[in-house]
Design an enzyme around this catalytic site. Structure first.
Site, mmCIF file in Angstrom:
data_model
loop_
_atom_site.group_PDB
_atom_site.id
_atom_site.type_symbol
_atom_site.label_atom_id
_atom_site.label_comp_id
_atom_site.label_asym_id
_atom_site.label_seq_id
_atom_site.Cartn_x
_atom_site.Cartn_y
_atom_site.Cartn_z
ATOM 1 N N ASP A 75 26.824 -10.759 -30.413
ATOM 2 C CA ASP A 75 26.390 -11.755 -29.412
ATOM 3 C C ASP A 75 26.881 -13.140 -29.792
ATOM 4 O OD1 ASP A 75 25.163 -9.942 -27.876
ATOM 5 O OD2 ASP A 75 23.089 -10.546 -28.352
ATOM 6 N N ASN A 113 38.510 4.186 -29.117
ATOM 7 C CA ASN A 113 39.427 5.293 -28.809
ATOM 8 C C ASN A 113 40.903 4.895 -28.821
ATOM 9 O OD1 ASN A 113 39.189 3.851 -26.449
ATOM 10 N ND2 ASN A 113 39.117 5.630 -25.116
ATOM 11 N N GLU A 137 29.105 10.322 -18.222
ATOM 12 C CA GLU A 137 30.406 10.395 -18.883
ATOM 13 C C GLU A 137 30.203 11.014 -20.268
ATOM 14 O OE1 GLU A 137 33.887 7.025 -19.456
ATOM 15 O OE2 GLU A 137 31.836 6.437 -19.773
ATOM 16 N N GLY A 182 31.859 0.387 -23.492
ATOM 17 C CA GLY A 182 30.824 0.974 -22.639
ATOM 18 C C GLY A 182 29.887 -0.072 -22.074
ATOM 19 N N ASP A 183 28.616 0.323 -22.000
ATOM 20 C CA ASP A 183 27.563 -0.513 -21.410
ATOM 21 C C ASP A 183 27.469 -1.914 -21.991
ATOM 22 O OD1 ASP A 183 26.931 1.690 -20.075
ATOM 23 O OD2 ASP A 183 25.037 2.121 -21.140
ATOM 24 N N THR A 184 27.880 -2.050 -23.263
ATOM 25 C CA THR A 184 27.800 -3.358 -23.912
ATOM 26 C C THR A 184 28.469 -4.419 -23.042
ATOM 27 O OG1 THR A 184 28.228 -2.091 -25.894
ATOM 28 C CG2 THR A 184 28.200 -4.462 -26.167
ATOM 29 N N GLY A 185 29.504 -3.984 -22.317
ATOM 30 C CA GLY A 185 30.236 -4.913 -21.461
ATOM 31 C C GLY A 185 29.339 -5.538 -20.398
ATOM 32 N N GLU A 193 36.685 -3.442 -19.024
ATOM 33 C CA GLU A 193 36.899 -2.063 -18.604
ATOM 34 C C GLU A 193 35.837 -1.236 -19.299
ATOM 35 O OE1 GLU A 193 37.337 1.445 -18.717
ATOM 36 O OE2 GLU A 193 39.158 1.236 -19.914
ATOM 37 N N ARG A 222 38.620 9.562 -23.485
ATOM 38 C CA ARG A 222 39.441 8.554 -22.794
ATOM 39 C C ARG A 222 38.683 8.132 -21.548
ATOM 40 N NH1 ARG A 222 43.299 11.546 -20.523
ATOM 41 N NH2 ARG A 222 44.501 9.734 -19.899
ATOM 42 N N CYS A 223 38.685 6.841 -21.281
ATOM 43 C CA CYS A 223 37.968 6.401 -20.084
ATOM 44 C C CYS A 223 38.617 6.980 -18.835
ATOM 45 C CB CYS A 223 37.901 4.883 -20.023
ATOM 46 S SG CYS A 223 39.493 4.149 -20.200
ATOM 47 N N THR A 224 39.903 7.298 -18.921
ATOM 48 C CA THR A 224 40.621 7.848 -17.771
ATOM 49 C C THR A 224 40.680 9.375 -17.788
ATOM 50 O OG1 THR A 224 42.609 7.490 -19.046
ATOM 51 C CG2 THR A 224 42.140 5.859 -17.349
HETATM 52 O O1 G3H Z 1 40.056 4.906 -22.726
HETATM 53 C C1 G3H Z 1 40.562 4.087 -21.969
HETATM 54 C C2 G3H Z 1 42.008 3.910 -21.938
HETATM 55 O O2 G3H Z 1 42.316 2.733 -21.229
HETATM 56 C C3 G3H Z 1 42.721 5.097 -21.358
HETATM 57 O O3 G3H Z 1 44.074 4.978 -21.573
HETATM 58 O O4 G3H Z 1 44.911 6.546 -19.830
HETATM 59 O O5 G3H Z 1 46.372 5.770 -21.686
HETATM 60 O O6 G3H Z 1 44.517 7.357 -22.126
HETATM 61 P P1 G3H Z 1 45.009 6.238 -21.298
#
Ligand code: G3H
Length: 496
Positions: A230, A169, A391, A246-249, A264, A297-299
């Site tokens: 891997d 992303n 999510e 994602g989960d791979t982490g 993250e 976005r993760c956020t």
């Molecule tokens: O998708 C994960 C990102 O660290 C989110 O960044 O808050 O700038 O969109 P952002």
């Protein structure tokens, strides 16, 4: 245009090359990996399918290059990073075009990502000069039983080879957020880009090449996760892994050796809305926070927890704004663009169907065409619905009505994620108490969650990750402390 002008050397035929030992190379595998355009669902680009042998060679070279880089004065490292930042910004157009084609990022946001990345690299250079130029000086007599016979000098030293794995992303921005701290701190860097986003990454890496970094210091290997994933993360030559995804982490953290990890891994960011909140402000933030880049976005705001008394009004305001979102192609700079892959779209649809079957209120009709999913607000979501916890990474936002603040905090804290959250109220005292009670790495008061500005600390609790990011924290994380202790034959006290 991508792959032309200064970027012509990074492609041969229709396959982009990988970057190792300061050169653009074709893989000996003779194979390539296709990158499917999320909008057309046709192959847009191809990248090399690197072999394990090529990964070995790249890491070996990175190890070697790091030794002299660590001896390069800090100001010189910073100078090169500033140069790379300027080149990156100069070439924002072709890189942004790759982002549009590979990950369907809306055109303007794609340009913003590249510019933000250049700024991040420059800021990192400056911050590195400041914080790495300082160490500590300790004296022994502060600890009981000691005279002042020992002087301890500490400084921050590089870790060695840093492996960076950014997500689809923000392939450019979340790559440079790992590359720049690693390099300023004296490490070498091996980048494994995500498949969607790999070509954007290769263009970005070429900007570092053009800046004149030493051979082998930065490299970029592309290929199938099953072949080199891997192999890279378990490689004994890697001294640090910075991963976003994602989960791979979780799997990486179990398999990686005894090395520092920065991870993250996503979030289910809750937005708690109190009765006294400015509902226009809330609605604007919910729409921006929940639907920008189609929720990928993760956020992103991923669940709204609103007090029942203001829920109807808020839902109406959000609905009105959602109706104004444009839906279509990233080239047209639409607000909602196709999600990254068909499997993502199918997953999102699964969550929507589950909510439908369990009785959620659909504020808009559910509509999908290929990977394009129209924005959808789901009201009256209950905790037995998957969308309350999972999510979607798509333009679907659940609203849960709550009757007490405690209920909202409880829902937020019951999540296995703990990235960010937000609370809307005009009462700062209440906001502080709620922020303290929320088990997330960051709480935003009266604004949607966001990682930036990029020098702010950025971290997740629980399954959202390990360690803290943000420019300063990333530089520190990519170093370790080295002490030298001067032992004096007799106590010596500094006299005035
Ligand atoms: O998708 C994960 C990102 O660290 C989110 O960044 O808050 O700038 O969109 P952002």
């Amino acid at each position: 245009m991508p792959g032309t002008g200064v970027f012509a050397e990074i492609i041969e035929g229709d396959v982009y090359k990988y970057y190792s030992d300061g050169e653009w190379k074709r893989s000996s595998s003779g194979k390539s990996v296709a990158i499917v355009n999320p909008t057309t669902r046709k192959t847009q680009y191809k990248v090399q399918a690197c072999t394990q042998e090529e990964v070995n060679k790249t890491i070996e070279i990175a190890k070697f290059a790091q030794k002299s880089w660590a001896k390069t004065p800090l100001w010189k490292r910073a100078e090169l990073l500033h140069k790379a930042a300027a080149i990156l910004k100069e070439h924002k157009a072709p890189i942004a075009e790759c982002l549009v084609k590979e990950i369907a990022k809306p055109a303007k946001d794609a340009v913003t990502e590249v510019v933000r990345s250049g700024d991040l690299v420059s800021y990192c250079a400056e911050e590195g000069v400041r914080i790495l130029g300082e160490g500590k000086f300790l004296m022994s007599d502060s600890f009981p039983g000691n005279e002042r016979t020992k002087y301890c000098l500490t400084s921050k030293i590089p870790l060695g080879v840093v492996l960076a794995i950014p997500p689809f992303n923000y392939p450019v921005n979340l790559a440079v957020s790992k590359i720049a701290p690693a390099l300023i701190a004296g490490n070498s860097l091996v980048l494994k880009p995500p498949t969607q986003g790999a070509v954007s990454c290769l263009h970005m890496v070429h900007c570092f090449h053009l800046a004149g970094f030493p051979k082998g210091l930065i490299s970029c290997v592309t290929g199938k996760g099953s072949e080199i994933g891997d192999f890279l993360t378990m490689h004994p030559g890697v001294n640090c892994i910075s991963f976003t995804g994602g989960d791979t982490g979780v799997a990486i953290s179990k398999k990686a050796g005894m090395i520092p990890l920065q991870m993250e891994l996503g979030g289910k960011d809750a937005c708690i809305v109190l009765e006294d909140a400015d509902l226009d402000l809330v609605a604007a933030n919910i729409v921006k926070g929940g639907f920008s880049y189609s929720g990928q976005r993760c956020t992103a705001v991923k669940v709204v927890l609103v007090m029942e008394a203001v829920a109807d009004t808020l839902v109406e305001k959000v609905k009105a704004k959602v109706a104004k979102l444009t839906v279509g192609a990233p080239e047209d700079d639409c607000d909602i663009t196709p999600v990254v892959s068909e499997s993502s779209a199918n997953y999102i649809e699964g969550l929507v169907m589950d909510a439908k079957q369990k009785g959620a209120t659909f504020c808009q009709e559910y509509k999908r065409d290929g990977n394009l999913i129209w924005p959808l607000l789901l009201d009256n979501v209950r905790s037995d619905m998957r969308i309350a916890w999972e999510e979607p990474f798509g333009p679907v936002l659940p609203v849960i009505r709550i009757t007490s603040v405690e209920e909202g905090i409880h829902h937020c804290n019951a999540s296995n994620f703990g990235l960010q959250g937000c609370v809307f109220t005009r009462d700062i005292n209440k906001a502080m108490l709620i922020s303290d009670a929320m088990e997330t790495g960051t709480v935003q008061i009266n604004s949607a969650p966001a990682r930036g500005p990029d020098h702010f600390p950025f971290q997740g609790l629980k399954d959202s990750g390990i360690g803290s990011q943000g420019i300063t924290n990333s530089i520190n994380m990519m170093t370790k402390i080295k002490s030298t202790v001067v032992n004096l034959p007799t106590p010596s006290y500094t006299m005035g």
